[in-house]
Design a protein around this motif. Sequence first.
Motif, PDB file in Angstrom:
ATOM      1  N   ARG A   1      25.046  37.248  43.554  1.00  0.00           N
ATOM      2  CA  ARG A   1      23.797  37.293  44.324  1.00  0.00           C
ATOM      3  C   ARG A   1      23.130  38.662  44.255  1.00  0.00           C
ATOM      4  O   ARG A   1      21.912  38.776  44.414  1.00  0.00           O
ATOM      5  CB  ARG A   1      24.062  36.929  45.783  1.00  0.00           C
TER       6      ARG A   1
ATOM      7  N   ASP B   1      30.931  35.744  44.562  1.00  0.00           N
ATOM      8  CA  ASP B   1      29.640  35.229  45.032  1.00  0.00           C
ATOM      9  C   ASP B   1      28.697  36.368  45.418  1.00  0.00           C
ATOM     10  O   ASP B   1      27.498  36.333  45.095  1.00  0.00           O
ATOM     11  CB  ASP B   1      29.852  34.297  46.224  1.00  0.00           C
TER      12      ASP B   1
ATOM     13  N   MET C   1      23.136  29.981  43.184  1.00  0.00           N
ATOM     14  CA  MET C   1      22.906  31.140  44.048  1.00  0.00           C
ATOM     15  C   MET C   1      21.505  31.717  43.896  1.00  0.00           C
ATOM     16  O   MET C   1      21.202  32.787  44.442  1.00  0.00           O
ATOM     17  CB  MET C   1      23.947  32.224  43.743  1.00  0.00           C
TER      18      MET C   1
END
Length: 332
Positions: free
Chosen positions: A150, A146, A174
Amino acid sequence: MLTERATGNKRKQGRKKERKKERRETHGNFQAVIKSLRDTVDVIEHEVGKRLFNRALQWHEGDDLPEDKDLLSASDRIMLRRRLFAMKRNNLPPIVTHNMLNDSEDPVLNQIRRVQLFNHPSDRVKIVFHPEFLNSANPVLSLDYDDFVRGTHMGVFSSYYEPWGYTPAECTVMGVPSITTNLSGFGCYMEELIENASDYGIYIVDRRMKGIDDSVNQLTNFMYDFASKSKRQRINQRNRTERLSDLLDWKRMGLEYVKARQLALRRAYPSSFDDVLDEDGIFDTMEPKLTRPLSVPGSPRRSGVMTPGDFASLQEGREGLSTEDYIAWKLP
């Protein structure tokens, strides 16, 4: 004749094994150098922190603040210089972060070799191939998936065929713009729901009706247009992309999976169902498409208050930046 051929094959295999061994040794030495540099920097960082703390304790009003020459000792500089010189290399930086088993048979590495992208200074595209799942415990790239997504500007997933495609969906959730195709389930899904998907950071390459050269040119144009955006435009586009996350919520997607399962069962076992169902009506939800955004603020709008994102959007519009993110407003 057969004996000579067998001998030649053995020699080739021997040279091949020697080259692989050299690559492994080179990669292992480089990892050792990196570890030494990391250890040295940690030691220097600890010592500099101690000196800074001691200087702060001894500080009196009117004294000058500590300077870097007072914090970094001569021995620290010598150690750091040694590690830097040890990192000097005459060969090109590697394109892969790991030692690959049977790297001559790896399709990704073979494609990189075919197009001759070896991270040469003159190469306009640099490659770091990381053939392992991302997690924070990884010693090479200690990032969770994640966090990595991002931190990127854009995800490029120009698959020729993909039943759904979770990677562009994860980028969308995201707030990261992505490039997909109309031969993937995600691209078709977004194309049905959004009137102009590129306004929301979803670039869909046409690989269904266009030839390979036209598709490559379209992909190139998408990437060039994105790279030409200003920082404010990219921030606003990321905000719009993240607003699409509701379209990918499981409460919505679960219903689509149920519909797909029902349709597959009815086609596979038609005799098990008594009623006659119109297949064309199963997925026809007749939802209105998301239209082109006229002007979306860079941050959530409060009633009666213009945010910095609003002002920047109007200012760029006044300057004539009629891009796919903004409509050029005719201000007096």
